[in-house]
Structure formats: structure tokens, C-alpha cells
Design a protein around this motif. Sequence first.
Motif, PDB file in Angstrom:
ATOM      1  N   GLY A   1       0.846   1.390   5.585  1.00 14.15           N
ATOM      2  CA  GLY A   1       0.691   0.248   6.349  1.00 14.15           C
ATOM      3  C   GLY A   1       1.736  -0.664   6.312  1.00 14.15           C
ATOM      4  O   GLY A   1       2.993  -0.190   6.708  1.00 14.15           O
ATOM      5  N   ASN A   2       1.821  -1.891   5.865  1.00 16.37           N
ATOM      6  CA  ASN A   2       2.751  -2.808   6.242  1.00 16.37           C
ATOM      7  C   ASN A   2       3.615  -3.124   4.754  1.00 16.37           C
ATOM      8  O   ASN A   2       4.016  -3.961   4.737  1.00 16.37           O
ATOM      9  CB  ASN A   2       2.218  -4.281   6.680  1.00 16.37           C
TER      10      ASN A   2
ATOM     11  N   TYR B   1       7.741  -0.737  -1.212  1.00 12.30           N
ATOM     12  CA  TYR B   1       8.032   0.463  -1.821  1.00 12.30           C
ATOM     13  C   TYR B   1       9.380   0.651  -1.904  1.00 12.30           C
ATOM     14  O   TYR B   1       9.773   0.970  -3.156  1.00 12.30           O
ATOM     15  CB  TYR B   1       7.260   1.634  -1.194  1.00 12.30           C
ATOM     16  N   ILE B   2      10.048   0.319  -0.990  1.00 11.90           N
ATOM     17  CA  ILE B   2      11.613   0.577  -1.012  1.00 11.90           C
ATOM     18  C   ILE B   2      12.373  -0.381  -1.895  1.00 11.90           C
ATOM     19  O   ILE B   2      13.216  -0.059  -2.944  1.00 11.90           O
ATOM     20  CB  ILE B   2      12.076   0.449   0.368  1.00 11.90           C
ATOM     21  N   ARG B   3      11.897  -1.480  -1.798  1.00 10.27           N
ATOM     22  CA  ARG B   3      12.611  -2.633  -2.822  1.00 10.27           C
ATOM     23  C   ARG B   3      12.041  -2.272  -4.379  1.00 10.27           C
ATOM     24  O   ARG B   3      13.080  -2.487  -5.200  1.00 10.27           O
ATOM     25  CB  ARG B   3      11.963  -4.069  -2.517  1.00 10.27           C
ATOM     26  N   GLN B   4      10.905  -1.973  -4.406  1.00  9.68           N
ATOM     27  CA  GLN B   4      10.452  -1.735  -5.807  1.00  9.68           C
ATOM     28  C   GLN B   4      11.295  -0.548  -6.402  1.00  9.68           C
ATOM     29  O   GLN B   4      11.908  -0.463  -7.429  1.00  9.68           O
ATOM     30  CB  GLN B   4       9.005  -1.164  -5.763  1.00  9.68           C
ATOM     31  N   LEU B   5      11.420   0.637  -5.765  1.00  5.88           N
ATOM     32  CA  LEU B   5      12.095   1.938  -6.184  1.00  5.88           C
ATOM     33  C   LEU B   5      13.374   1.753  -6.132  1.00  5.88           C
ATOM     34  O   LEU B   5      14.126   2.429  -7.043  1.00  5.88           O
ATOM     35  CB  LEU B   5      11.712   3.236  -5.232  1.00  5.88           C
TER      36      LEU B   5
ATOM     37  N   LYS C   1      10.236   4.696   8.397  1.00  7.31           N
ATOM     38  CA  LYS C   1      10.282   5.627   9.716  1.00  7.31           C
ATOM     39  C   LYS C   1      10.378   4.676  10.962  1.00  7.31           C
ATOM     40  O   LYS C   1      11.064   5.013  11.936  1.00  7.31           O
ATOM     41  CB  LYS C   1       9.184   6.456   9.596  1.00  7.31           C
ATOM     42  N   TYR C   2       9.477   3.563  10.847  1.00 11.84           N
ATOM     43  CA  TYR C   2       9.226   2.951  12.199  1.00 11.84           C
ATOM     44  C   TYR C   2      10.618   2.143  12.441  1.00 11.84           C
ATOM     45  O   TYR C   2      11.013   2.355  13.657  1.00 11.84           O
ATOM     46  CB  TYR C   2       8.246   1.904  11.953  1.00 11.84           C
ATOM     47  N   LYS C   3      11.313   1.754  11.371  1.00 12.87           N
ATOM     48  CA  LYS C   3      12.524   0.778  11.733  1.00 12.87           C
ATOM     49  C   LYS C   3      13.681   1.771  12.042  1.00 12.87           C
ATOM     50  O   LYS C   3      14.505   1.744  12.943  1.00 12.87           O
ATOM     51  CB  LYS C   3      13.135   0.019  10.425  1.00 12.87           C
ATOM     52  N   GLN C   4      13.503   3.089  11.584  1.00 10.27           N
ATOM     53  CA  GLN C   4      14.538   4.035  12.122  1.00 10.27           C
ATOM     54  C   GLN C   4      14.212   4.499  13.393  1.00 10.27           C
ATOM     55  O   GLN C   4      15.181   4.516  14.317  1.00 10.27           O
ATOM     56  CB  GLN C   4      14.504   5.395  11.177  1.00 10.27           C
ATOM     57  N   CYS C   5      12.790   4.995  13.810  1.00 11.29           N
ATOM     58  CA  CYS C   5      12.709   5.127  15.107  1.00 11.29           C
ATOM     59  C   CYS C   5      13.137   4.126  16.106  1.00 11.29           C
ATOM     60  O   CYS C   5      13.708   4.299  17.362  1.00 11.29           O
ATOM     61  CB  CYS C   5      11.275   5.399  15.173  1.00 11.29           C
ATOM     62  N   LYS C   6      12.985   2.930  15.920  1.00 11.65           N
ATOM     63  CA  LYS C   6      13.352   1.672  16.727  1.00 11.65           C
ATOM     64  C   LYS C   6      14.950   1.822  16.834  1.00 11.65           C
ATOM     65  O   LYS C   6      15.501   1.492  17.989  1.00 11.65           O
ATOM     66  CB  LYS C   6      12.908   0.199  16.067  1.00 11.65           C
ATOM     67  N   ARG C   7      15.388   1.727  15.710  1.00 15.65           N
ATOM     68  CA  ARG C   7      17.125   1.692  15.815  1.00 15.65           C
ATOM     69  C   ARG C   7      17.603   2.872  16.393  1.00 15.65           C
ATOM     70  O   ARG C   7      18.711   2.385  17.320  1.00 15.65           O
ATOM     71  CB  ARG C   7      17.553   1.910  14.385  1.00 15.65           C
TER      72      ARG C   7
ATOM     73  N   LYS D   1       8.601   5.075  23.437  1.00 15.03           N
ATOM     74  CA  LYS D   1       7.856   4.172  23.009  1.00 15.03           C
ATOM     75  C   LYS D   1       6.696   4.937  22.163  1.00 15.03           C
ATOM     76  O   LYS D   1       6.248   4.282  21.163  1.00 15.03           O
ATOM     77  CB  LYS D   1       7.148   3.293  24.078  1.00 15.03           C
ATOM     78  N   GLU D   2       6.118   5.861  22.614  1.00 15.23           N
ATOM     79  CA  GLU D   2       5.158   6.614  22.127  1.00 15.23           C
ATOM     80  C   GLU D   2       5.262   7.186  20.722  1.00 15.23           C
ATOM     81  O   GLU D   2       4.520   6.979  19.592  1.00 15.23           O
ATOM     82  CB  GLU D   2       4.356   7.746  22.979  1.00 15.23           C
ATOM     83  N   VAL D   3       6.665   7.554  20.253  1.00 17.24           N
ATOM     84  CA  VAL D   3       7.118   7.906  19.083  1.00 17.24           C
ATOM     85  C   VAL D   3       7.121   6.871  18.149  1.00 17.24           C
ATOM     86  O   VAL D   3       6.772   6.929  17.044  1.00 17.24           O
ATOM     87  CB  VAL D   3       8.272   8.736  19.231  1.00 17.24           C
ATOM     88  N   ILE D   4       7.871   5.743  18.601  1.00 18.37           N
ATOM     89  CA  ILE D   4       7.725   4.486  17.881  1.00 18.37           C
ATOM     90  C   ILE D   4       6.295   3.839  17.307  1.00 18.37           C
ATOM     91  O   ILE D   4       6.209   3.710  16.158  1.00 18.37           O
ATOM     92  CB  ILE D   4       8.550   3.378  18.582  1.00 18.37           C
ATOM     93  N   GLU D   5       5.335   4.205  18.278  1.00 17.06           N
ATOM     94  CA  GLU D   5       4.207   3.515  17.818  1.00 17.06           C
ATOM     95  C   GLU D   5       3.553   4.572  16.751  1.00 17.06           C
ATOM     96  O   GLU D   5       2.862   4.020  16.039  1.00 17.06           O
ATOM     97  CB  GLU D   5       3.315   3.740  19.110  1.00 17.06           C
ATOM     98  N   GLN D   6       3.847   5.862  16.909  1.00 15.80           N
ATOM     99  CA  GLN D   6       3.338   6.701  16.026  1.00 15.80           C
ATOM    100  C   GLN D   6       3.723   6.517  14.672  1.00 15.80           C
ATOM    101  O   GLN D   6       3.193   6.988  13.505  1.00 15.80           O
ATOM    102  CB  GLN D   6       3.562   8.041  16.308  1.00 15.80           C
ATOM    103  N   SER D   7       5.034   5.998  14.515  1.00 18.14           N
ATOM    104  CA  SER D   7       5.974   5.830  13.377  1.00 18.14           C
ATOM    105  C   SER D   7       5.448   4.555  12.489  1.00 18.14           C
ATOM    106  O   SER D   7       5.972   4.517  11.426  1.00 18.14           O
ATOM    107  CB  SER D   7       7.391   5.827  13.526  1.00 18.14           C
ATOM    108  N   LYS D   8       4.817   3.759  12.947  1.00 23.52           N
ATOM    109  CA  LYS D   8       4.242   2.522  12.119  1.00 23.52           C
ATOM    110  C   LYS D   8       3.544   2.824  11.145  1.00 23.52           C
ATOM    111  O   LYS D   8       2.558   3.671  10.863  1.00 23.52           O
ATOM    112  CB  LYS D   8       3.342   1.722  13.204  1.00 23.52           C
ATOM    113  N   GLY D   9       3.803   2.107  10.177  1.00 23.72           N
ATOM    114  CA  GLY D   9       3.362   2.168   8.644  1.00 23.72           C
ATOM    115  C   GLY D   9       3.819   3.269   7.888  1.00 23.72           C
ATOM    116  O   GLY D   9       3.226   3.687   6.768  1.00 23.72           O
ATOM    117  N   ILE D  10       4.814   4.156   8.245  1.00 25.93           N
ATOM    118  CA  ILE D  10       5.141   5.600   7.593  1.00 25.93           C
ATOM    119  C   ILE D  10       6.353   5.251   6.780  1.00 25.93           C
ATOM    120  O   ILE D  10       7.305   4.814   7.109  1.00 25.93           O
ATOM    121  CB  ILE D  10       5.497   6.582   8.739  1.00 25.93           C
ATOM    122  N   LEU D  11       6.017   5.433   5.543  1.00 25.30           N
ATOM    123  CA  LEU D  11       7.201   5.643   4.368  1.00 25.30           C
ATOM    124  C   LEU D  11       7.429   7.220   4.450  1.00 25.30           C
ATOM    125  O   LEU D  11       6.680   7.898   4.146  1.00 25.30           O
ATOM    126  CB  LEU D  11       6.639   5.044   2.961  1.00 25.30           C
ATOM    127  N   ARG D  12       8.578   7.542   4.719  1.00 24.62           N
ATOM    128  CA  ARG D  12       9.194   8.924   4.694  1.00 24.62           C
ATOM    129  C   ARG D  12       9.870   9.117   3.544  1.00 24.62           C
ATOM    130  O   ARG D  12      10.837   8.414   3.422  1.00 24.62           O
ATOM    131  CB  ARG D  12       9.958   8.912   6.112  1.00 24.62           C
TER     132      ARG D  12
END
Length: 304
Positions: free
Chosen positions: A120-121, A126-130, A163-169, A174-185
Motif C-alpha cells: 500500500g502506501n 520500509y525503505i527508510r526503516q531498512l 516500483k511505482y516511483k520507478q515506473c513514473k520516472r 499509464k496502465e503499467v504505472i497503475e499496476q505498480s502502485k503500492g509495490i515494494l520491489r
Amino acid sequence: MFDSMKMKVSPVFIQPEMLQQYNLTSFTYRNQKTGVITTYKIQDEVIPYIKYQDGSKALTIQVSIPKLLYGNNVKSIEQSDIPTFFQRVQERLQLLFGIHIAHEDWRITRLDVCCNFHVGNRTGEYIRQLSKGKMPYKDTRNYNHDETVEFFNKSSRVMLYDKYKQCKRIKEPKEVIEQSKGILRLEIRPSDNDLKKYSKEKRAINLVTESFFTYIIKMTLEGLPYTENVESIDYAWLLDNKEDISMIETYLGYTMFKNLFQENGIRAIYTPSTLANRKSMAKQITIPKKEALKRLEIIDSVQG
């Protein structure tokens, strides 16, 4: 799940006229023992990287498995997709060069093992924690605050990213960006030693498997450096309240002292007026906190 992989096979003979019909890059050098050797590099629409060395008759390819199968690397591959992948590679090389390479002949030189975690959001948390911790024998590197954390050494790499931020960058559709929302890769590049431990000859048919995926992912998840204090302040709330950051810092310091030294202890730290001020402040401020982060676990097998 697997993403990019590099495979090699030798010896394999490709007719020179088959190579020369393509728009390729080539360079030639003279080997003192064997004479002139030419290396050909071809960019194909299906297999983006193809290299052929006519001296050793070695053919190397690099390709993203999910991109070849689905057109993007957001969707996770399944065990049933793997034979289809090898078959498509075989058919493409047959079409390009008129050669047939058996699946069992391929050897792995690089394999990216990946897993998608739907958080999710909370990807940034997770990234800051790890990124505060270290994995054994690896350095830690953080990119863009809460977008990517990497644990690496000369032979292997573990990376977690939004993954969402990477896909946007990189401006995915658009459909791939939508699929990537909330994904920690989670993306792992095992060392050569890790590959050999599982398959001495690094055969692709033994490594691009559900069992190797599970082995690498579980070993990596067990080593992720979660810190003890997993409760965190809502970062979005802090951004919305930047104008009060000085007061928030004061409140957090007071709260930490109170938790450490209890009421009697802090009476010796503060003057009566300052203590009264801090108590009043504590009643006015409510900092939203999120529940503790759950440890990442794999539920499905090859699917991330």
C-alpha cells in the motif's frame, strides 16, 4: 519471480552471412594465438542484447523474462511461464540465425531474482526503516530518501525500491504505472558462488526455477536489517506540518526523556516552568503514528 538474466552457450556456429544481414555493431582484434577474432553485438526487438564471438563460438544473450512475455516487468511470472520463455528464446534464435539451442545447454552468467510485496502506501516507510541497518558483508546505499535502498558488495546485490516511483520516472505506459502502485520491489542479484552452490555448472534450467527462487528469497528476507523501533511517525503528516517542526522536535525530545526517565526523573532535568510548558505542549500536539511494519514474507511461490 525473475527479471533480467544473462545466459551463455558455446560452442555454437553461426553462419557469417546470417550475422551480416542485421544492423549490428562489431569490433575486431588480433589474438596472438588464434589470429583475428570478431565480436558481434545485435540489438533485437525481442532479445535486446545478443553477443557472438566468432573465435570461441560463444553466444550470449540478455533479456528480461517478464518483458519478453508480458511487455513489462511489473507483472510477476509464474512457474508455468518459464518453459514458455525458453521456447520463445529458442524460436527467436532459430528465426534470426537458423540455429537450434536446447534449453539445457544454456549457462547463467547473471540472474536477477525479484519479488513484489504489496504494501500500500508504506513503501517509503520500509525503505527508510531498512536503510538504517546493514546486511552482513555488504555496504548500504540509499537513493532519493525513500525510493531505493541497496545492500551491495563486489559480488552480489540486494535492492528494495518503490516500483511505482520507478515506473513514473522512466515514463512507463499509464496502465503499467497503475499496476505498480503500492509495490515494494525486492531485487536480488546472487553472487556467482550462490549460483554454483545450487547448480555447479550454473545451468539455466536448474536456476530459473521455483525452488531456486524460494531458496534465494527466503535467505535474503531473513537477513534484512529491521531495527528494533519499528513504530514510525507519519512522514506525510510531517511534510504537512513543516512550519511547526521546531515545536514538534521539542515535543519529541520531551516525550523521549519522559519514556526514559519517568516523571520523577524529568523533574530534575527541567525547571518547574519549563516542565509545565512541556506538559501543556503535550496536550496540544498529537503526532499520528503508524502501526509497526510487518516483516516481509513470501506467500506464493514464483509469483511476487
